[in-house]
Motif scaffolding. Structure first.
Motif, PDB file in Angstrom:
ATOM      1  N   ALA A   1      -0.714   6.615  -4.295  1.00  0.00           N
ATOM      2  CA  ALA A   1      -1.901   7.094  -5.010  1.00  0.00           C
ATOM      3  C   ALA A   1      -1.995   6.553  -6.440  1.00  0.00           C
ATOM      4  CB  ALA A   1      -1.898   8.623  -5.025  1.00  0.00           C
ATOM      5  N   ILE A   2      -1.196   5.544  -6.772  1.00  0.00           N
ATOM      6  CA  ILE A   2      -1.255   4.960  -8.115  1.00  0.00           C
ATOM      7  C   ILE A   2      -2.617   4.283  -8.285  1.00  0.00           C
ATOM      8  CG2 ILE A   2      -0.230   3.232  -9.658  1.00  0.00           C
ATOM      9  CD1 ILE A   2       2.463   3.785  -8.177  1.00  0.00           C
ATOM     10  N   SER A   3      -3.278   4.564  -9.389  1.00  0.00           N
ATOM     11  CA  SER A   3      -4.640   4.056  -9.602  1.00  0.00           C
ATOM     12  C   SER A   3      -4.668   2.537  -9.757  1.00  0.00           C
ATOM     13  CB  SER A   3      -5.246   4.693 -10.855  1.00  0.00           C
ATOM     14  OG  SER A   3      -4.650   4.126 -12.015  1.00  0.00           O
ATOM     15  N   ALA A   4      -5.834   1.956  -9.503  1.00  0.00           N
ATOM     16  CA  ALA A   4      -6.020   0.504  -9.643  1.00  0.00           C
ATOM     17  C   ALA A   4      -5.718   0.064 -11.075  1.00  0.00           C
ATOM     18  CB  ALA A   4      -7.433   0.116  -9.240  1.00  0.00           C
ATOM     19  N   VAL A   5      -6.117   0.859 -12.054  1.00  0.00           N
ATOM     20  CA  VAL A   5      -5.864   0.531 -13.464  1.00  0.00           C
ATOM     21  C   VAL A   5      -4.355   0.488 -13.734  1.00  0.00           C
ATOM     22  CG1 VAL A   5      -6.116   1.384 -15.840  1.00  0.00           C
ATOM     23  CG2 VAL A   5      -8.077   1.417 -14.285  1.00  0.00           C
ATOM     24  N   ASP A   6      -3.635   1.495 -13.237  1.00  0.00           N
ATOM     25  CA  ASP A   6      -2.181   1.524 -13.432  1.00  0.00           C
ATOM     26  C   ASP A   6      -1.495   0.379 -12.693  1.00  0.00           C
ATOM     27  OD1 ASP A   6      -2.356   3.696 -15.113  1.00  0.00           O
ATOM     28  OD2 ASP A   6      -1.718   5.163 -13.597  1.00  0.00           O
ATOM     29  N   ARG A   7      -2.007   0.031 -11.514  1.00  0.00           N
ATOM     30  CA  ARG A   7      -1.454  -1.103 -10.761  1.00  0.00           C
ATOM     31  C   ARG A   7      -1.611  -2.392 -11.570  1.00  0.00           C
ATOM     32  NH1 ARG A   7      -3.112  -0.359  -4.379  1.00  0.00           N
ATOM     33  NH2 ARG A   7      -2.750   1.868  -4.302  1.00  0.00           N
ATOM     34  N   GLU A   8      -2.815  -2.609 -12.091  1.00  0.00           N
ATOM     35  CA  GLU A   8      -3.083  -3.819 -12.887  1.00  0.00           C
ATOM     36  C   GLU A   8      -2.201  -3.859 -14.124  1.00  0.00           C
ATOM     37  OE1 GLU A   8      -7.303  -4.286 -13.658  1.00  0.00           O
ATOM     38  OE2 GLU A   8      -7.743  -3.858 -11.549  1.00  0.00           O
ATOM     39  N   GLN A   9      -2.024  -2.708 -14.765  1.00  0.00           N
ATOM     40  CA  GLN A   9      -1.179  -2.642 -15.967  1.00  0.00           C
ATOM     41  C   GLN A   9       0.276  -2.954 -15.626  1.00  0.00           C
ATOM     42  OE1 GLN A   9      -2.084  -2.179 -19.344  1.00  0.00           O
ATOM     43  NE2 GLN A   9      -0.021  -3.021 -19.417  1.00  0.00           N
TER      44      GLN A   9
ATOM     45  N   SER B   1       0.835  -1.199   0.000  1.00  0.00           N
ATOM     46  CA  SER B   1       0.000   0.000   0.000  1.00  0.00           C
ATOM     47  C   SER B   1       0.872   1.253   0.000  1.00  0.00           C
ATOM     48  CB  SER B   1      -0.919  -0.031   1.220  1.00  0.00           C
ATOM     49  OG  SER B   1      -1.663   1.152   1.295  1.00  0.00           O
TER      50      SER B   1
END
Length: 156
Positions: free
Chosen positions: A120-128, A115
């Protein structure tokens, strides 16, 4: 003044991994276990019954190193060596029930550390990021199966 080149993916991944380990160790300082001991517990949780040599390979360390860590975990009552059912020369490695609360603690510390890393990295960026790293791992795993000359022929 010469411009500093941007960091390469290898250096950046190495630094991020090092800092993740460092931060996890800071969180785990009061747990009574070292990062290596945590790592063995996590691997045993996923690979019950594994042999010492195979565990050493997974961890990318020498079997003697794993042996010392296991000695310590056994003395704490967190892991045990059991004889193989048919081959008396082989010992299989298992967690004890006493290790379960420690694993819960380990996962919570890992969650906090991740965490902090993601911030503050977005969920979309994390998944990518995870998808990209997974693909890089697959690419390199495949590349490591090929002889070097063959790899150069593909890209030369």
């Amino acid at each position: 003044m010469p411009k500093t080149p941007p960091p390469t993916v290898g250096f950046l991944l190495h630094d991020v991994a090092r800092l993740l380990r460092k931060r996890f160790e800071q969180h785990a300082r009061d747990s009574g276990l070292t990062r290596s001991q945590w790592q063995v517990l996590a691997y045993l949780d996923q690979n019950a019954g594994i042999q010492q040599g195979a565990l050493a390979e997974l961890m990318d360390v020498e079997p003697i190193t794993v042996g010392r860590i296991l000695d310590k975990l056994e003395s704490c009552g967190l892991a045990e060596r059991r004889p193989h059912a048919t081959d008396r020369r082989i010992w299989q490695l298992y967690l004890t029930e006493k290790a379960r609360p420690k694993l819960t603690e380990l996962r919570a510390l890992g969650d906090v550390t991740r965490s902090e890393a993601f911030g503050a990295i977005s969920a979309v960026d994390r998944e990518q990021l995870l998808a990209t790293l997974g693909q890089m791992k697959a690419n390199l795993t495949a590349a490591c199966q090929m002889p070097v000359a063959e790899r150069q022929a593909h890209h030369g």
